[in-house]
Motif scaffolding. Structure first.
Motif, PDB file in Angstrom:
ATOM      1  N   ILE A  88       0.850  -1.191   0.000  1.00  0.00           N
ATOM      2  CA  ILE A  88       0.000   0.000   0.000  1.00  0.00           C
ATOM      3  C   ILE A  88       0.885   1.241   0.000  1.00  0.00           C
ATOM      4  N   PHE A  89       0.612   2.130  -0.937  1.00  0.00           N
ATOM      5  CA  PHE A  89       1.480   3.265  -1.224  1.00  0.00           C
ATOM      6  C   PHE A  89       0.622   4.519  -1.336  1.00  0.00           C
ATOM      7  N   ALA A  90       1.032   5.604  -0.696  1.00  0.00           N
ATOM      8  CA  ALA A  90       0.305   6.871  -0.790  1.00  0.00           C
ATOM      9  C   ALA A  90       1.206   7.944  -1.387  1.00  0.00           C
ATOM     10  N   ILE A  91       0.627   8.750  -2.256  1.00  0.00           N
ATOM     11  CA  ILE A  91       1.319   9.919  -2.820  1.00  0.00           C
ATOM     12  C   ILE A  91       0.540  11.140  -2.347  1.00  0.00           C
ATOM     13  N   GLU A 120      -0.229  -3.800  -6.000  1.00  0.00           N
ATOM     14  CA  GLU A 120      -0.047  -2.493  -5.365  1.00  0.00           C
ATOM     15  C   GLU A 120      -1.374  -1.758  -5.287  1.00  0.00           C
ATOM     16  N   THR A 121      -1.546  -1.006  -4.209  1.00  0.00           N
ATOM     17  CA  THR A 121      -2.682  -0.105  -4.034  1.00  0.00           C
ATOM     18  C   THR A 121      -2.132   1.285  -3.761  1.00  0.00           C
ATOM     19  N   ILE A 122      -2.618   2.277  -4.521  1.00  0.00           N
ATOM     20  CA  ILE A 122      -2.093   3.639  -4.439  1.00  0.00           C
ATOM     21  C   ILE A 122      -3.200   4.590  -3.995  1.00  0.00           C
ATOM     22  N   ILE A 170       2.205   1.482   5.735  1.00  0.00           N
ATOM     23  CA  ILE A 170       2.052   2.180   4.464  1.00  0.00           C
ATOM     24  C   ILE A 170       3.308   2.960   4.095  1.00  0.00           C
ATOM     25  N   LYS A 171       3.629   2.967   2.804  1.00  0.00           N
ATOM     26  CA  LYS A 171       4.729   3.786   2.292  1.00  0.00           C
ATOM     27  C   LYS A 171       4.130   5.098   1.780  1.00  0.00           C
ATOM     28  N   ILE A 172       4.715   6.219   2.188  1.00  0.00           N
ATOM     29  CA  ILE A 172       4.176   7.524   1.797  1.00  0.00           C
ATOM     30  C   ILE A 172       5.238   8.344   1.082  1.00  0.00           C
ATOM     31  N   ASP A 173       4.876   8.811  -0.107  1.00  0.00           N
ATOM     32  CA  ASP A 173       5.723   9.723  -0.885  1.00  0.00           C
ATOM     33  C   ASP A 173       5.115  11.120  -0.766  1.00  0.00           C
TER      34      ASP A 173
END
Length: 492
Positions: free
Chosen positions: A12-15, A125-127, A145-148
């Protein structure tokens, strides 16, 4: 459905970041790099825009568009561009992206965004895309969660209030009342030769045509509601607010600084700096709010709206009870009295309908009908009567709508006369039938009605665009202004 959503892996990835950070561009490229994907957007217009981009990249046979009012579904489709409400939950894909996830805190639609955040996953992947304001909630839900975090490409600065007559070209003027929109547009026509008009209630076709007037520099001004704050990428240098109060569906209130920042952030695209301010009619902004907008530093979202999505259709009572279920986490707010729930409660007590609600399938059907949007936003007895008539017609005609029944209602809208207000009402009405025609189980000749309602909406939209242009653009003044800009001596 995801039952233990706190124990997700790092896929799970957030921008996150303010406007003009390239979030959607990055997520789009990531999604189409996978073998399959679903992208959910807050607006039909944005879903269509990104569908068109994907078709150019992947070809028309691999890309689908799904909104309440439009479905393009090639049999070999691998990439689906949708409104958040229309994301196909039954399809497994490698990547899922959801745009503007901070809308999970919105009173009207928040529970839908929350449901997608909690329960929809890509296999690879979920963005999540959105404002930095949603960061703390996402971390509570997904500790891994990974956050950019992305910075804005250009600077946003405040300038002092100005009269409309003094506003520089490439300005968007914001208002929150349709009468105020028209009043300002008339002033801009008088002072500046003309303006494009963008309202949330416009059909995508009319909105695109009005935006083209502005983007092609046929006019240098745009008068708009906060509809431009959600993903419309325009070449705006300055955003000027005529007010900082809006009616949000419940009451008139002051805009939150984050909401002002979302709209103001449309000024300046990519590396071009932008400015924001307000007209003489608007109340003053305090220095703290101005600083927070310039710095893109807003109060964090602490709680988001939630409604149980595991509904029990075994009886009317069990369905209503399942809607009453409370969330178990303190950052989730129980969403009560959504419009579909209100409509269902009213209609399930109707004496003509009640006798049909003895089995699961009919209860489920009534629920689906109650989810037909009220495009006119009138929320009155006329809307409830329409839903009632749809249900009874389906019950009495073997679960299909009779051709003469729908023809009577659609054909009366095939009239392109009238002014701006009348055309706008007709467009709202035809959008209801466009939506219904896309409910494939309700119509025998679904393709015919999809095509017919789409053509009527397009024709009404073209006439509305023409009416808006005739009213708010002084063609002769615009002609002279544009020729002077290009260094051409106009012919007289």
């Amino acid at each position: 459905m995801i039952s233990d959503f706190e124990n997700q892996d790092s896929s799970i990835f957030a921008i996150l970041g303010p406007t003009n950070t390239g979030k959607t561009f990055l997520a789009f490229d990531r999604l189409i790099s996978y073998k399959s994907g679903i992208f959910g957007f807050p607006l039909r217009l944005l879903a269509r825009e990104n569908y068109d981009k994907a078709v150019l990249k992947k070809g028309i046979n691999e890309v689908a568009l799904i909104t309440g009012e439009e479905k393009i579904l090639p049999k070999d489709a691998k990439y689906f561009f949708c409104t958040v409400e229309s994301m196909p939950m039954h399809i497994s894909v490698e990547c899922i992206a959801i745009d503007e996830v901070q809308l999970a805190s919105d009173y009207e639609r928040g529970h839908i965004f929350t449901d997608r955040i909690l329960n929809f996953r890509g296999t690879m992947e979920t963005i999540f895309l959105g404002s930095l304001t949603i960061e703390s909630v996402l971390k509570k839900i997904f500790p891994k969660i990974k956050i950019d975090k992305r910075d804005r490409f250009s600077k946003l600065s405040f300038i002092q209030k100005q009269n409309i007559s003094k506003l520089k070209p490439r300005t968007a003027i914001i208002a929150f009342n349709i009468n105020k929109i028209y009043e300002i547009a008339e002033k801009v026509r008088t002072y500046k030769g003309g303006t494009a008009v963008v309202l949330g209630s416009l059909s995508p076709r009319t909105r695109n045509a009005q935006v083209s007037l502005y983007e092609n520099k046929d006019v240098d001004y745009l008068v708009a509601t906060d509809a431009i704050g959600m993903g419309l990428n325009l070449n705006i240098d300055h955003v000027s607010f005529s007010s900082f109060r809006k009616f949000d569906g419940r009451y008139n209130r002051n805009l939150l600084p984050a909401e002002i920042g979302q709209i103001a952030g449309r000024a300046g695209r990519y590396r071009n700096d932008g400015t924001f301010g307000y007209t003489k009619d608007a109340e003053d902004l305090d220095p703290v709010t101005i600083q927070s907008i310039e710095d893109h530093n807003f109060h964090k979202v602490e709680r988001i709206y939630w409604r149980n999505s595991n509904l029990d259709f075994s009886s009317v009572k069990s369905l209503l009870n399942s809607l009453k279920q409370f969330p178990v986490k303190n950052y989730l707010i129980h969403k009560k009295n959504a419009q579909d729930e209100i409509s269902f409660r009213v209609l399930s007590e109707d004496i003509e309908i009640k006798k049909y609600l003895s089995n699961r399938s009919n209860i489920n059907l009534l629920w689906d009908i109650c989810r037909v949007p009220d495009f006119q936003k009138i929320m009155n007895d006329t809307y409830i009567d329409l839903l009632k008539n749809i249900f009874l017609s389906l019950m009495k005609n073997n679960l299909t709508l009779p051709e003469d029944w729908i023809n009577e209602r659609v054909s009366r809208l095939e009239d392109y006369s009238g002014g701006i207000d009348e055309l706008s009402i007709k467009i709202s009405n035809i959008r209801t039938w466009t939506y219904i025609s896309n409910q494939s189980n309700w119509l025998v000749q679904k393709e015919y009605w999809q095509d017919k309602t789409r053509k009527i909406e397009d024709n009404l939209s073209d006439h509305l665009h023409e009416s808006l242009t005739n009213r708010f653009v002084d063609i002769s003044a615009s002609y002279f202004v544009n020729h002077n800009k290009k260094g051409i001596e106009p012919k007289i």
